[in-house]
Design a protein around this motif. Sequence first.
Motif, PDB file in Angstrom:
ATOM      1  N   SER A   1     -13.304  -0.471  -2.522  1.00 51.73           N
ATOM      2  CA  SER A   1     -12.733  -0.388  -3.863  1.00 51.73           C
ATOM      3  C   SER A   1     -13.635  -1.114  -4.861  1.00 51.73           C
ATOM      4  O   SER A   1     -13.776  -2.342  -4.811  1.00 51.73           O
ATOM      5  N   ASN A   2     -14.261  -0.345  -5.736  1.00 45.80           N
ATOM      6  CA  ASN A   2     -15.176  -0.891  -6.746  1.00 45.80           C
ATOM      7  C   ASN A   2     -15.248   0.131  -7.868  1.00 45.80           C
ATOM      8  O   ASN A   2     -15.940   1.143  -7.743  1.00 45.80           O
ATOM      9  N   GLU A   3     -14.504  -0.093  -8.942  1.00 43.44           N
ATOM     10  CA  GLU A   3     -14.366   0.928  -9.984  1.00 43.44           C
ATOM     11  C   GLU A   3     -14.606   0.355 -11.368  1.00 43.44           C
ATOM     12  O   GLU A   3     -14.405  -0.850 -11.601  1.00 43.44           O
TER      13      GLU A   3
ATOM     14  N   CYS B   1     -14.049  -3.672 -11.503  1.00 44.03           N
ATOM     15  CA  CYS B   1     -13.118  -4.410 -10.644  1.00 44.03           C
ATOM     16  C   CYS B   1     -13.425  -4.068  -9.185  1.00 44.03           C
ATOM     17  O   CYS B   1     -13.483  -2.878  -8.825  1.00 44.03           O
ATOM     18  N   LYS B   2     -13.607  -5.108  -8.354  1.00 48.49           N
ATOM     19  CA  LYS B   2     -13.981  -4.906  -6.958  1.00 48.49           C
ATOM     20  C   LYS B   2     -13.099  -5.775  -6.057  1.00 48.49           C
ATOM     21  O   LYS B   2     -12.796  -6.921  -6.390  1.00 48.49           O
TER      22      LYS B   2
ATOM     23  N   GLN C   1      -6.098  -0.007  -6.577  1.00 53.14           N
ATOM     24  CA  GLN C   1      -7.218  -0.301  -5.699  1.00 53.14           C
ATOM     25  C   GLN C   1      -6.758  -0.359  -4.249  1.00 53.14           C
ATOM     26  O   GLN C   1      -5.784  -1.053  -3.905  1.00 53.14           O
TER      27      GLN C   1
END
Length: 509
Positions: free
Chosen positions: A411-413, A404-405, A430
């Motif tokens: 935020s990119n996890e 998820c970005k 996020q």
Amino acid sequence: MTVAFGIYVGCSSCCIAVNKDGKFEVVANAAGDRVTPAIVAYHDMEVVTGLAAKQGMIRHAANTIQNVLRVVGTTEDEGQGQPCGGSGSGGMCRPNWEGGQARYSVQRGDKTVQVTADEVITHIFSLLKEIAIAHTSEPELPVVICVPAWSSENTVAVVKKAAKKATFNVQATVSQPAAAVLAYGLADDNKQNAYVVVLHCGGTTVVGSVVEIAGGLLTLKESITSSSVAGDSLTNVLVQHFAKEFYTKYKGDPLENRRSRRKLYNASENCKHVLSTMNTSQVYVESLWEGVDFSTTLSRARFDGLVAGTLTAFLQLAREAVQRSGLTEAQISKVILSGGSAKIPRLQQLVGDAFSKADLLCSLPPDEVLAAGASMEAALLLGQSTHASVASSLVPALATSIFCKILGSESNECVFSRGTPTHSRQMLSQALPTPAPANCTVVIYEAEELVEDPQEEAVLTQIDVTNLTQDSKLLRLDFHLKSDGSLHVVLQETHAKINRTFIIESGRS
């Protein structure tokens, strides 16, 4: 308070751990030792198990049984190829097969009695039961049993039956590699994929295994077992060294008779254990040969030199397991050591050097790790309303990791890693860009690893979030991977009072 037990039973030793309220403790036997020899001796009027049986091996070798796990559940053809001990087992009671079952002939008084391997291992579990009941007031003894990686289905069935005869309530069995991973809590993180090497250095076998952890699911990719080198191989090296030293001093051969050989083997085994924690070891054997006492000192440096070739063979087994898995040493993130011989500092150094990019996990005593892991599994099972005890199962799982970005932010996890089983849930918070924009875009995509610019064909969905306020700092996303493969997502932001739900249908991952 729920109390659960974990037991490891091997060829040369056994160990039991108690788990209370999610915390485990390896418990000691009556002699104060936390690891018990898996040895049974039949005397005229009693059956002696554990340390007492080991201490009496010199006098009662013909009635003493060890390495019984090697033959339980085997046929004659299978059992004939199994090692029954090192040089220290000379004169020990050997199995024979009658009616497809392993049996031992022991002398009890004036009679020769046949006892089955199943009966022998039941005595070992009975001793473990006596240790267990001292740590709980509850009538039931729920247990998960850790068995060696090489155990057959028949062997596992006999082990479970023997435990039940000893009044344990067997919840399940777990293999060595899985128990080692559980002991260190490596399966708790379902967002990271990892490859773990488990090197078990036991008394009669060395096992190198590779475990993949994906989405909290453990997969045994490869396991190689060797009986040609093991803990007793190290002891035998010391036996030969001390025998040569004795011959040089006294011109006598302590290996020429079984009694002297057994005495020297016991002293060598003790020396090996002492040098695992001390820099030098004093070796003394009373009346080793024709009334002559033997006394000497061995340093750890000298010991390392004597066993260098054997330790390298231990390490080679782990390397071979990695190669057979199609991996390289650089892809291994964790290495776990288990088994009594894994306490040797030189072996730990060799393994650490070979897997230099991996974390070497040996903070728990290696000979207690497997019982601890089994107790963790027992606690997990008792915490479930229902459970099934199965040797293996097929679980629907993701073929590719999901990420998820938020565009324009860092935020990119990972949401779910490859191999995550359904039904699974995950919650992410996020961070939005600073200062907070009025609008942002959330991209959910699938890939083998995290990427900054996902390809269009990898994007599962793209959500435009509008009407954010200056106080907006975080987006909360609750992901629910359903058993049908669909992904349900709830997106929330409290300041802007955003609450949206959407579904990604199955078919991609």
